[in-house]
Design a protein around this motif. Structure first.
Motif: not given
Length: 835
Positions: A601-602, A604-606, A612, A741
């Protein structure tokens, strides 16, 4: 090249200088040495002295290339040698240096004869080497990144790659490659050739120039130069051209339910563009639904099959054998199947790629026809559409049988489709308005009796049934092509040995496709995901181990246990799962019970989509545990409440001094004002830290960031895309990932906030202090403490180095170079003074 008739070992060749000027020399072989003499028109060569000689045992590589004559400036009086088009490059190891000799020849025959003499004297297995190679060189080959190196002689031909030694001979079909990369990593530097059979060849040479030459020649050998020869295409493991498989998969995914698929015309410019891109690279990523429609791809597939030099059913003689089935009225169904089996067996033996492609296309036709209620393309419609493509024979009487090609193949690619459609319409009209007996009219006005007997013999050899001369040559017609394709589609399961599992697999794929298309709005719950986990280091992207994770159940310890079982490695106290991101410049050991799904999840977020894909998981020895034990054995000299360091300001692109203050489970970052010198800050921090905090932080309001310890993640290293320069080997750069974020695009902002300490002990001391407070240091495993044998302590290469060496600053590269040069000059000057 002129050959002396008295001595076959003496030849006259042309050597190109570094300025491209041709000079004529005389070469002579003596005791495995190639001696070069100046050329003279008189017969006094033996009295001339040798200019230089080449030891044949020291030849590292021989490269054959074709060049344009205008690229070389020729000073010779002979005009014929000015238009040279062949050259041979010799790379020779001459102890002190590696020299390159470029020999120029007027044609390929003379070059082959000259090279053959070198190969005969240098290799005992010269019978296995053909002189039409692109490159012949000595190199090291490995069957895996951790396999043992073997020194072999490699030969690169067009479409194949041969590895040869005194005991082995291995021929690799380059048409079945999946990737070719040139790697430059600490673990391996060289060329990696991956085949569709999951075979990896690691090719390397200690000389960089030879490695670059090998990559260039291999890239040249795998190039596809034409789309009309099926045997020269890049193939899959099932002997199917990659371009055909990709087109079929595209139609299956995007066009299986499209009305009029394979019947509606695509955009002509897009069809030409797609075929050109596939010719340049069959694995092109430009084949996407955003660029091309399903009709563009369908027309490209039909055009590719229609323009083949040898159709899928074979040559002209094979085609006449197929035509017999359209006029033989006495054949039963069983006899028809047996007759077709004989033809297909002959096709599989002489044209295996044509056989595999024909089998795949028939399966695809039935797959499209299975959804006729959605796409409107019944089996009869598809047969009428594909008959001119798969059979690919001219429906009119051929006017020229030369080279087994028909008249229509001489038309241009631009207007071929339009002419074919017009001709097919006219012939269909003529056939509907003439008696059926004309379809079996003999074509005796074209072939002589001798050629008729020869063709009759070839047809008879393909079948167990006698063939009369009246059926030897049937006029090709559209109706005959339809009958042949209809029979192939009707009996394809018996003719091509299609199994029940293949049919059920196609049905399952169709059902799944329909289910996905009809239930797009309904969210699907995934049972888990697949990730790649590497052992010790990520040597390349093909050496990972696939691991299945399921929701919140998979932890770091579970991944380590699965990997150790797969590689049969003993468990130990120091194993840890690292998350490695941004080109292996940022890493963090995960604690034992940390969920993999949270890490994904991190990502995909950062991270951006490109980064990725680069993010990986690596199981290796936890060097931070070693640092923890080392720091516990020495007295603590650092203040764990505050410390001065530097943070990287992304707006100014430079390091700025700052102060860390850790109190009440909060980490505060304060900027040090310019009026506070480094000396005063250090002095106050060692004597009265409380005064420093009150005077700088609260009075001048220099707070930059403030985070809760429980919400941050700490990484060793920095984002090399923005933070530059920094040296990973110094291990004094730390990156903090905050909980907030950023609104900006992840590809345009750095990953977290980077901080640089004075030395590695400071960085590791604060890292261990922070992860201890937020609970991220629980990476200890319930296993034996003994270390396994043969495991590297990456990345602590300087683990046993003395503290002065570790604390030495190596950031100023120019200064170190100047100092080294000065020391060298001073030492030489001292030697001269002693003399």
């Amino acid at each position: 090249m002129k050959t002396n008739l008295e001595d076959i070992n003496e030849t006259t060749v042309y050597l190109s200088t570094k300025h491209g000027v041709l000079k004529e020399f005389l070469t002579r072989y003596e005791n495995n040495h190639l001696k070069i003499f100046p050329f003279s028109s008189t017969n006094c060569e033996k009295s001339q002295r040798c200019l230089f000689e080449i030891d044949l045992n020291n030849i590292l590589a021989i490269c054959n290339q074709s060049v344009h004559g205008v690229s070389l400036r020729c000073r010779l009086s002979s005009a014929s040698t000015a238009n040279v088009n062949c050259q041979c490059t010799l790379i020779v190891d001459e102890q002190t240096s590696t020299n390159e000799y470029v020999w120029v020849f007027p044609n390929e025959l003379e070059r082959s004869v000259w090279i053959r003499e070198i190969i005969k004297r240098e290799y005992s297995y010269h019978q296995l080497i053909y002189s039409d190679f692109i490159l012949l060189m000595k190199l090291n080959v490995q069957e895996g990144i951790n396999a043992e190196k073997q020194q072999v002689i490699a030969m690169v031909y067009s479409g194949r790659f041969v590895l040869c030694s005194d005991t082995t001979f291995d021929e690799v079909d380059l048409r079945k490659y999946s990737s070719l990369t040139h790697q430059k990593t600490p673990e391996f530097t060289g060329v990696v050739l991956c085949l569709v059979s999951n075979r990896f060849l690691y090719l390397s040479s200690p000389i960089t120039k030879l490695t670059n030459m090998l990559y260039s020649c291999l890239h040249q050998a795998i190039q596809v130069h034409t789309l009309t020869d099926l045997n020269k295409q890049i193939l899959t493991s099932q002997n199917i051209p990659v371009i055909v498989e990709r087109f079929i998969n595209f139609i299956f995914e995007h066009g299986l339910q499209t009305k009029g698929i394979y019947r509606q015309a695509g955009q002509e410019s897009k069809v030409k563009q797609l075929l050109s891109e596939c010719l340049a690279d069959p694995f092109t990523h430009l084949l996407s639904h955003e660029i091309y429609s399903e009709h563009d791809v369908a027309n490209a597939l039909k055009r590719f099959l229609r323009h083949l030099d040898i159709p899928l059913l074979g040559t002209r003689q094979n085609y006449h054998a197929w035509l017999r089935s359209t006029v033989e009225k006495t054949m039963t169904e069983e006899q028809m199947i047996q007759y077709y089996r004989g033809l297909i067996k002959d096709l599989k033996q002489h044209f295996p790629i044509h056989y595999s492609t024909l089998r795949t296309m028939l399966l695809h036709i039935h797959t499209v026809a299975a959804l006729a209620d959605r796409n409107g393309m019944t089996l009869s419609n598809l047969i009428s559409t594909f008959a001119p493509c798969l059979i690919s024979q001219d429906i009119s009487v051929p006017i020229d049988y030369k080279d087994d090609r028909f008249e229509y193949r001489n038309r241009s690619l631009d207007n071929l489709d339009l002419q074919d459609m017009d001709n097919e319409s006219e012939i269909i009209f003529e056939q509907n308005n003439r008696p059926m007996s004309s379809n079996v009219k003999r074509n005796q006005s074209i072939l002589s009796k001798a050629s008729r007997r020869q063709s009759l013999a070839s047809v008879s050899s393909l079948s167990q049934y006698p063939v009369s001369s009246s059926y030897a040559h049937v006029i090709p017609s559209l109706q005959a092509n339809l009958i042949i394709l209809t029979n192939l589609c009707k009996y394809y399961r018996e003719l091509f040995d299609v199994t029940y599992e293949e049919i059920e697999h196609e049905k399952h794929c169709i059902e799944t496709l329909i289910s996905v298309r009809e239930n797009q709005t309904i969210p699907r719950l995934l049972d888990g995901a697949m990730i790649s986990v590497y052992f010790e280091s990520r040597a390349d992207e093909f050496n990972g181990y696939a691991m299945n994770i399921s929701g919140q159940e998979t932890t770091a310890d579970m991944i380590i246990d699965k990997l150790l079982k797969q590689i049969n490695q003993n468990d130990c106290f120091f194993w840890s799962l690292f998350e490695v991101i941004i080109d292996q410049n940022l890493e963090r050991p995960m604690y034992s019970c940390e969920n993999i799904s949270e890490v994904l999840y991190r990502y995909r977020t950062y991270l951006s989509h490109e980064l990725n894909r680069q993010a990986t998981f690596v199981v290796k020895l936890n060097y931070i545990q070693f640092e923890k034990e080392r720091l516990e054995k020495r007295p603590s000299i650092f203040n764990n409440n505050s410390i001065q360091c530097e943070y990287f300001d992304i707006s100014n692109q430079r390091w700025i001094p700052c102060l860390w203050v850790f109190e009440k489970a909060m980490l505060q970052i304060h900027r040090i004002p310019p009026n506070i010198t480094d000396k005063s800050v250090k002095w106050k921090s060692n004597n009265n830290q409380q005064d420093l905090t009150s005077s700088i932080v609260f009075q001048q309001q220099t707070l930059i960031k403030s985070w809760s310890i429980e919400e941050i993640f700490l990484y060793i290293g920095a984002d090399c895309r923005f933070v530059n320069p920094f040296d990973m080997n110094e291990y004094r750069v730390l990156t903090i990932l905050p909980p907030e974020i950023a609104d900006e695009n992840p590809s345009q902002t750095p990953f977290g906030f980077s901080f640089r300490f004075d030395e590695r002990n400071q960085m590791f001391s604060w890292y261990l202090e922070l992860v201890h407070n937020n609970g991220h240091d629980k990476w200890t495993r319930r296993a034996s403490r003994a270390l396994p044998d043969g495991i590297s302590y990456l990345p602590l290469q300087n683990y046993q180095a003395s503290p002065p060496v570790l604390t030495r600053k190596r950031s100023d590269v120019k200064k170190n170079k100047i100092i080294s040069k000065t020391c060298h000059v001073a030492s030489n000057f001292c030697k001269q003074l002693r003399k």
